[in-house]
Design an enzyme around this catalytic site. Structure first.
Site, PDB file in Angstrom:
ATOM      1  N   TYR A 141       0.862  -1.203   0.104  1.00 55.48           N
ATOM      2  CA  TYR A 141      -0.009   0.116   0.025  1.00 55.48           C
ATOM      3  C   TYR A 141       0.887   1.385   0.015  1.00 55.48           C
ATOM      4  CZ  TYR A 141      -4.680  -2.147   0.804  1.00 55.48           C
ATOM      5  OH  TYR A 141      -5.725  -2.857   0.744  1.00 55.48           O
ATOM      6  N   LYS A 191       4.031 -15.066   2.293  1.00 51.45           N
ATOM      7  CA  LYS A 191       4.184 -15.777   1.262  1.00 51.45           C
ATOM      8  C   LYS A 191       5.551 -15.794   1.056  1.00 51.45           C
ATOM      9  CE  LYS A 191       2.632 -17.559  -2.911  1.00 51.45           C
ATOM     10  NZ  LYS A 191       1.896 -18.921  -2.807  1.00 51.45           N
ATOM     11  N   ASP A 224      -1.964 -18.314   0.637  1.00 50.68           N
ATOM     12  CA  ASP A 224      -2.872 -19.215  -0.243  1.00 50.68           C
ATOM     13  C   ASP A 224      -3.630 -20.262   0.575  1.00 50.68           C
ATOM     14  OD1 ASP A 224      -0.244 -20.237  -0.043  1.00 50.68           O
ATOM     15  OD2 ASP A 224      -0.499 -20.645  -2.217  1.00 50.68           O
ATOM     16  N   ASP A 248      -5.912  -7.511   4.200  1.00 53.70           N
ATOM     17  CA  ASP A 248      -7.242  -6.532   3.557  1.00 53.70           C
ATOM     18  C   ASP A 248      -7.938  -7.638   3.002  1.00 53.70           C
ATOM     19  OD1 ASP A 248      -8.715  -4.597   2.469  1.00 53.70           O
ATOM     20  OD2 ASP A 248      -7.923  -5.080   0.503  1.00 53.70           O
ATOM     21  N   ASP A 252     -11.680  -9.703   4.602  1.00 51.85           N
ATOM     22  CA  ASP A 252     -12.865  -9.737   3.646  1.00 51.85           C
ATOM     23  C   ASP A 252     -13.635 -11.019   3.554  1.00 51.85           C
ATOM     24  OD1 ASP A 252     -12.981  -7.009   3.438  1.00 51.85           O
ATOM     25  OD2 ASP A 252     -13.659  -7.157   1.369  1.00 51.85           O
TER      26      ASP A 252
HETATM   27  C1  IPM Z   1     -10.272  -1.742   4.150  1.00 50.41           C
HETATM   28  C2  IPM Z   1     -10.486  -1.203   2.842  1.00 50.41           C
HETATM   29  C3  IPM Z   1      -9.623  -0.070   2.655  1.00 50.41           C
HETATM   30  C4  IPM Z   1      -8.178  -0.763   2.247  1.00 50.41           C
HETATM   31  C5  IPM Z   1      -9.701   0.712   1.278  1.00 50.41           C
HETATM   32  C6  IPM Z   1     -10.981   1.376   1.383  1.00 50.41           C
HETATM   33  C7  IPM Z   1      -8.572   1.738   0.802  1.00 50.41           C
HETATM   34  O1  IPM Z   1     -10.498  -2.084   1.915  1.00 50.41           O
HETATM   35  O2  IPM Z   1     -10.176  -0.899   5.250  1.00 50.41           O
HETATM   36  O3  IPM Z   1     -10.077  -2.857   4.272  1.00 50.41           O
HETATM   37  O4  IPM Z   1      -7.774  -1.522   1.260  1.00 50.41           O
HETATM   38  O5  IPM Z   1      -7.561  -0.897   3.561  1.00 50.41           O
HETATM   39 MG    MG Z   2     -10.585  -4.074   2.677  1.00 49.19          MG
END
Ligand code: IPM
Ligand code: MG
Length: 361
Positions: A141, A191, A224, A248, A252
Site C-alpha cells: 500500500y 508468502k 494461499d 485486507d 474480507d
Molecule cells: C479496508 C478497505 C481499504 C483498504 C480501502 C477502502 C482503501 O478495503 O479498510 O479494508 O484497502 O485498506
Molecule cells: Mg478491505
C-alpha cells in the site's frame, strides 16, 4: 470522564451508521456520567466534492487533537474514475499514516443467533473467534509505486511491498501480547516461498516468538493455504498477524464466517495517540439513503473505541451485551435475513439497542 471524539461520516451509508453509533455513545455518556464531546469532520468523496481533497487539513488537525475517531465509510461510484486526480480511499490511507495507525484489529466472532445467516455450514463456523492483526501503514500500500511509458508506447506500472524490521517487530509483538491474553496461539501469515518481504516477516517474528513468547503456540501459514483454512477450519485460529495487503483480503474473506459484513467492527491503533474505529463494511452505495443499513458494525466499533482508546471496559461490554440482546430478541436488518423476510431499518435497530441499553427491553 471527558473525551473528545471526532466523527467522520464519509460517504454512502457512512452518515447513517455514524448517526446510529452517535446516538448509542450519547446514551452511554448519560448512563455512566461521561462528558463526550463530538466533533464532525469531512473525509472521502464528500470532502473531494467540497474541498477537492479527500482529507482536508481541518480533518487531520481535529483527529490529531482528539481522544478517538469514529469513521463511517468512504467511496462510491461517483468518484470511481480511474483517471481522477484523487480518490476517496486516499483520504483513508492518509489518515492511517498521519495518525501512525500501524495495527488494524479485526475481530471475527460468530454470533450464536446468526449462525444460520452465514453461507457456510454451522458445523464449520460455530465457535469461531479470531482476532486479526493487519499491518496498516506499510507493504504494498505504501511502497514505491508508479506508472511509466516505455519506448514502445506500452505502459509499465508497479507497486512494491516494502517492510522494515521495526515495522514487522511492533505489529508481531502487539499481536503476540493479545494472544497471551486469549487462547495463546499466534498464526503468522505470509508468502515466504516467493516474496522477499515475507521472508523478513518470517525471520523477525520467529526471533520474537522464540525469545519473548515461548509460552505461546506459534505457527506460520502461507497466505494461499490460509485462504483455504479459513473456510475449512476457522475455529483452529486464535490471533492471526499479517501484512497490509494479505490482511485486507483475508479479513474480507473471514467476514463471511459470521454471516454479514454488517456485524463487524475494526480498530486501527498506533503506539500512542488517538485510535480510529470503523465498521469493516464499505459505503454500500446501492443501499445508501434508504435507511436499511445495518448499524451494528459501527455500534460495535464504538464499543471498541470505548475499550481501546478510553479504557471504558464496562461501557464497551454494556454495548456488546445490548447488541447480543437485540439479536436474541430476533430483530434483524435486511442483510441478516433471507430476501423477502421481514426486517427492520437502521433507526429501528438503533432504537432497539437503546432500549436494551436502558434495560427497558
Ligand atoms: C479496508 C478497505 C481499504 C483498504 C480501502 C477502502 C482503501 O478495503 O479498510 O479494508 O484497502 O485498506
Ligand atoms: Mg478491505
Amino acid at each position: 470522564m471527558n473525551a473528545n471524539i471526532v466523527l467522520l461520516p464519509g460517504d454512502g451509508i457512512g452518515p447513517e451508521v455514524i448517526r446510529a453509533a452517535h446516538r448509542v455513545l450519547v446514551a452511554i455518556g448519560e448512563k455512566f456520567g461521561h462528558a463526550f464531546q463530538f466533533n464532525e469532520q469531512m473525509i472521502g468523496g464528500i470532502a473531494i466534492d467540497l474541498f477537492g481533497d479527500p482529507l482536508p487539513e481541518a480533518t487531520v488537525a481535529a483527529c490529531k487533537a482528539s481522544d478517538a475517531v469514529l469513521l463511517g465509510a468512504v467511496g462510491g461510484p461517483k468518484w470511481d474514475d480511474p483517471n481522477a486526480k484523487t480518490r476517496p480511499e486516499a483520504g483513508l490511507l492518509r489518515i492511517r499514516k498521519e495518525l501512525g495507525l500501524f495495527a488494524n484489529l479485526r475481530p471475527i466472532v460468530t454470533f450464536p443467533e446468526l449462525l444460520d445467516s452465514s453461507p457456510l455450514k454451522r458445523s464449520i463456523i460455530e465457535g469461531t473467534d479470531i482476532l486479526f492483526f493487519r499491518e496498516l501503514t506499510g507493504g504494498l500500500y505504501f511502497g514505491p509505486s508508479g506508472c511509466e511509458t516505455l519506448p514502445d508506447g506500452q505502459q509499465r506500472a508497479y507497486s512494491t511491498a516494502v517492510y522494515t524490521t521495526s515495522e514487522v517487530d511492533r505489529i508481531v509483538r502487539m499481536a503476540a501480547n493479545a494472544a497471551r491474553g486469549r487462547r495463546k496461539k499466534l498464526t503468522m501469515v505470509d508468502k515466504a516461498n516467493v516474496l522477499e518481504a515475507s521472508r523478513l516477516w518470517r525471520r523477525v517474528s520467529a526471533k520474537i516468538m522464540q525469545e519473548e513468547f515461548p509460552d505461546l503456540e506459534y505457527e506460520v501459514v502461507l497466505v494461499d493455504s490460509m485462504a483455504m483454512h479459513l473456510l475449512s477450519r476457522p475455529t483452529s485460529f486464535d490471533v492471526v498477524v499479517t501484512s497490509n495487503m494479505f490482511g485486507d483480503i483475508l479479513t474480507d474473506e473471514a467476514s463471511m464466517l459470521p454471516g454479514s459484513l454488517g456485524m463487524l467492527p475494526s480498530a486501527s491503533i498506533g503506539s500512542d495517540g488517538p485510535g480510529l474505529y470503523e465498521p469493516i463494511h464499505g459505503s454500500a452505495p446501492d443501499i445508501a439513503g434508504k435507511g436499511i443499513a445495518n448499524p451494528l458494525a459501527t455500534i460495535l466499533a464504538a464499543a471498541m473505541l470505548l475499550r481501546h482508546s478510553l479504557h471504558l471496559n464496562a461501557e464497551a461490554e454494556c454495548i456488546e451485551r445490548a447488541v447480543r440482546k437485540v439479536l436474541a430478541q430476533g430483530h434483524r436488518t435486511a442483510d441478516l435475513v433471507p430476501r423477502g423476510t421481514p426486517s427492520i431499518g437502521t433507526d429501528a435497530m438503533t432504537d432497539r439497542v437503546l432500549d436494551a441499553l436502558h434495560g427497558s427491553a
